[in-house]
Design an enzyme around this catalytic site. Sequence first.
Site, PDB file in Angstrom:
ATOM      1  N   LYS A 184       0.826  -1.205   0.000  1.00 30.62           N
ATOM      2  CA  LYS A 184       0.000   0.000   0.000  1.00 30.62           C
ATOM      3  C   LYS A 184       0.862   1.258   0.000  1.00 30.62           C
ATOM      4  O   LYS A 184       0.546   2.239  -0.683  1.00 30.62           O
ATOM      5  CB  LYS A 184      -0.952  -0.030   1.203  1.00 30.62           C
ATOM      6  CG  LYS A 184      -2.017  -1.112   1.070  1.00 30.62           C
ATOM      7  CD  LYS A 184      -2.673  -1.473   2.390  1.00 30.62           C
ATOM      8  CE  LYS A 184      -3.618  -2.651   2.230  1.00 30.62           C
ATOM      9  NZ  LYS A 184      -4.163  -3.154   3.499  1.00 30.62           N
ATOM     10  N   GLN A 213      -4.075  -1.844   9.918  1.00 27.35           N
ATOM     11  CA  GLN A 213      -3.933  -3.171   9.323  1.00 27.35           C
ATOM     12  C   GLN A 213      -4.467  -4.235  10.280  1.00 27.35           C
ATOM     13  O   GLN A 213      -4.154  -4.232  11.474  1.00 27.35           O
ATOM     14  CB  GLN A 213      -2.457  -3.444   9.002  1.00 27.35           C
ATOM     15  CG  GLN A 213      -2.214  -4.765   8.296  1.00 27.35           C
ATOM     16  CD  GLN A 213      -2.859  -4.833   6.929  1.00 27.35           C
ATOM     17  OE1 GLN A 213      -2.846  -3.868   6.176  1.00 27.35           O
ATOM     18  NE2 GLN A 213      -3.436  -5.972   6.602  1.00 27.35           N
ATOM     19  N   ASP A 262     -10.830   3.134   4.932  1.00 24.01           N
ATOM     20  CA  ASP A 262     -10.960   1.680   4.794  1.00 24.01           C
ATOM     21  C   ASP A 262     -12.379   1.214   5.122  1.00 24.01           C
ATOM     22  O   ASP A 262     -12.692   0.028   5.004  1.00 24.01           O
ATOM     23  CB  ASP A 262      -9.952   0.986   5.715  1.00 24.01           C
ATOM     24  CG  ASP A 262      -9.658  -0.448   5.307  1.00 24.01           C
ATOM     25  OD1 ASP A 262      -9.842  -0.789   4.124  1.00 24.01           O
ATOM     26  OD2 ASP A 262      -9.241  -1.241   6.172  1.00 24.01           O
TER      27      ASP A 262
END
Length: 282
Positions: free
Chosen positions: A54, A98, A121
């Site tokens: 990413k 994450q 996200d």
Amino acid sequence: MSADVIDGIAVANRILSDTAVRAAQFAEITGRKPCLATVLVGDDPASHTYVQMKTNRCRTVGLNSQAHRLPKTAATVEVVALVAKLATDNTVDGILVQHPMPPQIDERQVFEAITPTKDVDGVTSASFAAMALGDKGFASCTPAGIMHLLDAYDVDPAGQRAVVVGRSSILGKPVGMLLLARDATVTYCHSKTVGLAGVVSEADIVVAAVGRPRLIKGSWIKSGAIVVDAGYNPGNIGDVEYTAAARRARLITPVPGGVGPTTIAVLLAQTVEAAEAAHIAA
């Protein structure tokens, strides 16, 4: 029949190309690049690789990135404090935590520390509610990526029977909501579903998001169905028995190269969108 393969890399590249243009325009107007901050807890090799991917992709499309790491022994309160700090940092436009995180971490508490305007996200309760209700907000990236794939291949969910196998808060549940918003008739299946094969066999669109290798058998797929495999298991194996399913489906996503690339592309696109919205609101 043999299914046409949905090229997730090509679809992702189109999203990224548009994102790069928008990022450049933003930088020209504001004098700074949009910025994505990532938070990684622990030293899981796969998670480290995902974060690095990413970060690299940010660079290629003209975004800045910040990488924040905490030890695997970190407590929930420490992770929440870091996320809360990033939430108030005006140089940060989007926050990605994450996951999965170490078992002692309360993931939901960490996610909820992300301010919704930076939740690129789509993991907060506020983002899920906005998506489910059709309000303004950020969709979960993998479900949004799946919708991009369907649109790219002219798949209209309206009136179609969609079966989602999986009910996670960041994949199964939200993708069902997005399909419902597009007028599909949605059925959720999971580990307690009785007669899973029969339910899947009636689906015009199958979304596999359960995290169990080759759980969905090719013989279950209705002739001409659309198969989207969002599973990723060790050995590059999806949740669908690919070869057998491809003999019956009209369209199918490969693993890898299907859903995965669009997830990252949507993440970066939503980071730019967050930066644009913050600039307008300032």
